[in-house]
Design a protein around this motif. Structure first.
Motif, mmCIF file in Angstrom:
data_model
loop_
_atom_site.group_PDB
_atom_site.id
_atom_site.type_symbol
_atom_site.label_atom_id
_atom_site.label_comp_id
_atom_site.label_asym_id
_atom_site.label_seq_id
_atom_site.Cartn_x
_atom_site.Cartn_y
_atom_site.Cartn_z
ATOM 1 N N LYS A 169 40.578 46.091 42.472
ATOM 2 C CA LYS A 169 40.225 45.903 41.063
ATOM 3 C C LYS A 169 38.722 45.986 40.812
ATOM 4 C CE LYS A 169 44.244 43.104 39.753
ATOM 5 N NZ LYS A 169 44.637 44.000 38.631
ATOM 6 N N CYS A 190 43.778 38.800 52.054
ATOM 7 C CA CYS A 190 44.586 39.352 50.959
ATOM 8 C C CYS A 190 43.773 39.358 49.662
ATOM 9 C CB CYS A 190 45.872 38.543 50.792
ATOM 10 S SG CYS A 190 46.953 39.118 49.449
ATOM 11 N N ARG A 191 43.064 38.277 49.426
ATOM 12 C CA ARG A 191 42.225 38.173 48.218
ATOM 13 C C ARG A 191 41.147 39.259 48.217
ATOM 14 N NH1 ARG A 191 38.482 32.914 47.397
ATOM 15 N NH2 ARG A 191 37.626 33.772 49.334
ATOM 16 N N THR A 192 40.537 39.490 49.376
ATOM 17 C CA THR A 192 39.482 40.507 49.482
ATOM 18 C C THR A 192 40.036 41.899 49.154
ATOM 19 O OG1 THR A 192 38.308 39.230 51.173
ATOM 20 C CG2 THR A 192 37.815 41.572 51.037
ATOM 21 N N PRO A 218 35.774 38.465 44.674
ATOM 22 C CA PRO A 218 36.976 37.779 45.170
ATOM 23 C C PRO A 218 37.324 36.495 44.405
ATOM 24 C CG PRO A 218 35.659 38.551 47.007
ATOM 25 C CD PRO A 218 34.846 38.794 45.779
ATOM 26 N N VAL A 227 39.821 36.589 41.672
ATOM 27 C CA VAL A 227 41.245 36.614 42.037
ATOM 28 C C VAL A 227 41.730 35.171 42.171
ATOM 29 C CG1 VAL A 227 42.950 37.372 43.738
ATOM 30 C CG2 VAL A 227 40.984 38.831 43.195
ATOM 31 N N PHE A 228 41.163 34.430 43.130
ATOM 32 C CA PHE A 228 41.434 32.994 43.289
ATOM 33 C C PHE A 228 40.213 32.322 43.902
ATOM 34 C CE2 PHE A 228 46.041 34.327 43.648
ATOM 35 C CZ PHE A 228 46.460 33.707 42.477
ATOM 36 N N LYS A 234 47.821 35.390 36.420
ATOM 37 C CA LYS A 234 47.662 35.542 37.868
ATOM 38 C C LYS A 234 49.003 35.406 38.586
ATOM 39 C CE LYS A 234 42.802 34.235 38.155
ATOM 40 N NZ LYS A 234 41.766 33.417 38.834
ATOM 41 N N TYR A 254 49.494 38.487 40.948
ATOM 42 C CA TYR A 254 49.184 38.263 42.365
ATOM 43 C C TYR A 254 50.269 37.537 43.181
ATOM 44 C CZ TYR A 254 44.432 39.313 40.742
ATOM 45 O OH TYR A 254 43.327 39.906 40.185
ATOM 46 N N ARG A 268 42.706 42.690 47.299
ATOM 47 C CA ARG A 268 43.030 42.800 45.872
ATOM 48 C C ARG A 268 41.762 42.895 45.024
ATOM 49 N NH1 ARG A 268 48.073 42.223 44.007
ATOM 50 N NH2 ARG A 268 47.085 43.572 42.458
ATOM 51 N N ALA A 269 40.724 42.202 45.437
ATOM 52 C CA ALA A 269 39.459 42.257 44.701
ATOM 53 C C ALA A 269 38.841 43.656 44.792
ATOM 54 C CB ALA A 269 38.489 41.208 45.254
#
Length: 301
Positions: A248, A240-242, A252, A255-256, A285, A289, A244-245
């Motif tokens: 944007k 999920c992080r990948t 990564p 993001v977090f 965040k 997110y 969203r990164a």
């Protein structure tokens, strides 16, 4: 550390920088005989007051002793600062993998004799070449192939000889000639070793571990703290992080951080209030997110 700190105070302060993201951290230091020689050269050539140089000398001896110690490092470190730890920490390298020692009296005598027979005018690399019987122009120039110590050290490799010399310098059986460009000289402490009155046991350096194996072991130690389901959840959170990164166009970690995702996998927050309690989740965040990551977590319920 890719070089030897000047003191235990410096080592302790510098290692304190690790682990600030909340993840387990390893303090790892690589040092060799050239580090010891350089620090001693700098200390001896200093124009500081003699009392100050004496203090610096004791500090250098302390860090060298810490490097070569065979007992618990945590106990030794705390003792240096006036604290006490009754039981070994069971976490440092010497606790997890007890150090093996070996009777190095014979090779130590060879190493010391080589320093003496060559006139106490040469550095480690040259001395090792003499012990291994290398046929170099320099050895031929000084006619050291005629010495009794020439070629007597073939039982040990160049790496093992470097370890022996490192520990002889660390134990103050050899010292550095500041004006001799790093050449080694005998100290009074080596007399009993050379005469055979005393034996010498040195630490046995562990075999080299490949970088690939080291990284695999580090990843395994982190994964061991999570259950199988939590590991699967962590993998989904990273995916999920990948995504969203990529959306944007940012790295990564912006993001977090991994530590934040691991805490999500452990705590499994169910709503915005619980999600806001995760370390690394600020107001921005939370707003941007939270919805996506909460959806991933709930899908694993």
């Amino acid at each position: 550390h890719l070089s030897l700190p000047k003191s235990l105070e410096a080592y302790y302060q510098e290692t304190g920088r690790a682990g600030r993201d909340g993840l387990p951290a390893n303090a790892w230091m690589n040092y060799g005989v050239q580090d010891v020689i350089l620090l001693r050269q700098m200390m001896e050539s200093s124009t500081a007051h003699q009392q100050f140089k004496l203090i610096e000398h004791h500090k250098l001896e302390a860090i060298l002793g810490f490097c070569e110690i065979t007992s618990c490092r945590r106990q030794a470190l705390l003792k240096y600062f006036g604290d006490e730890m009754k039981q070994p920490c069971q976490n440092c390298d010497t606790c997890l993998t007890p150090v093996k020692t070996w009777d190095a009296t014979k090779p130590a005598q060879m190493a010391l004799s080589c320093v003496y027979r060559t006139g106490q005018r040469f550095g480690v690399n040259y001395l090792i070449d003499v012990l291994l019987g290398k046929e170099s122009e320099r050895i031929q120039q000084f006619k050291h192939q005629q010495l009794g110590v020439y070629g007597v050290g073939g039982e040990w490799s160049a790496i093992e000889w470097r370890s022996i010399y490192r520990q002889l310098v660390a134990r103050n059986l050899l010292t550095v000639d500041v004006e001799g460009y790093g050449s080694l000289k005998l100290t009074e402490n080596c007399r009993d070793i050379l005469s055979g009155k005393s034996t010498l046991h040195l630490r046995q350096d562990p075999p080299k571990t490949s970088e690939k194996k080291a990284k695999k072991a580090a990843k395994k130690s982190l994964a061991d703290n999570l259950s199988l389901q939590q590991q699967e959840l962590l993998a989904a959170l990273k995916e999920c992080r990948t995504q969203r990164a990529k959306e944007k166009n940012i790295p990564p970690y912006l993001v977090f951080h991994d530590a934040t995702l691991m805490q999500m996998a452990e705590n499994e927050p169910q709503n915005l209030n619980e999600f806001a309690q995760i370390s690394g989740v600020g107001a921005h965040k939370l707003d941007v997110y939270a919805e996506d990551f909460l959806a991933v977590i709930k899908s694993f319920q």
